[in-house]
Enzyme design. Structure first.
Site, PDB file in Angstrom:
ATOM      1  N   CYS A  72       0.837  -1.271  -0.086  1.00  0.00           N
ATOM      2  CA  CYS A  72       0.061   0.004   0.045  1.00  0.00           C
ATOM      3  C   CYS A  72       0.872   1.196  -0.025  1.00  0.00           C
ATOM      4  O   CYS A  72       1.629   1.514   0.737  1.00  0.00           O
ATOM      5  CB  CYS A  72      -0.909  -0.032   1.317  1.00  0.00           C
ATOM      6  N   CYS A  75       0.153   3.794   2.741  1.00  0.00           N
ATOM      7  CA  CYS A  75       0.586   3.451   4.086  1.00  0.00           C
ATOM      8  C   CYS A  75       1.850   4.174   4.331  1.00  0.00           C
ATOM      9  O   CYS A  75       2.278   4.397   5.482  1.00  0.00           O
ATOM     10  CB  CYS A  75       0.598   2.153   4.155  1.00  0.00           C
TER      11      CYS A  75
END
Ligand SMILES: [Zn+2]
Length: 150
Positions: A72, A75
């Site tokens: 991700c 993230c």
């Protein structure tokens, strides 16, 4: 106010994988009772699915959990914020990271639909949630929890 008697935290030692009780006080220089590796609580603590209930829900202080995934991109934008919060609130708020791919049951329990999702837990209950990159909201959530008026 937190009582000194109640400020032990149950964590899994990242080196020997023993579950140990360590003091939350950052000045106490917590070490694993088995392998004596330092357990650092001024940075995010990786929490595995099987340790989630004991470490997060059972913590004597508010816990900010960063639900993330290795793949991700956003993230990685949240990670420095989370590092900063862990450092600034050491001993008052525990900061944990949960890899949702490694903890599918926990991700499902809290209905994590996208990552990053950050949830603030107090006394084992979800108190606040931030999804995506929301630095102001995140800081506000943590500040309220640390001040005890969340
Ligand atoms: Zn150890």
């Amino acid at each position: 106010m937190p009582e000194d008697l109640d400020t032990m935290l149950s964590v899994r030692c990242p080196l020997c994988l023993e579950r140990v009780e360590v003091p939350l006080d950052p000045g106490a220089r917590a070490r694993c009772a088995r392998c004596e590796r330092p357990i650092l609580l001024d940075r995010p603590l990786k929490v595995a699915q099987e340790d989630f209930d004991a470490t997060v829900l059972g913590a004597p202080v508010p816990v900010l959990v960063d639900f993330f995934a290795e793949w991700c991109g956003p993230c990685k934008w949240v990670a420095p914020l989370v590092d900063e919060i862990a450092r600034d609130y050491a001993g008052r708020v525990l900061v944990a990271k949960v890899d949702t791919d490694q903890a599918p049951a926990v991700a499902e329990r809290y209905a994590i639909r996208s990552v990053p999702t950050l949830i603030l837990f107090e006394g084992g209950e979800e108190r606040a949630r931030s999804v995506g990159l929301e630095p102001e909201k995140l800081h506000d959530m943590v500040r309220r929890a640390a001040d005890g008026d969340g």
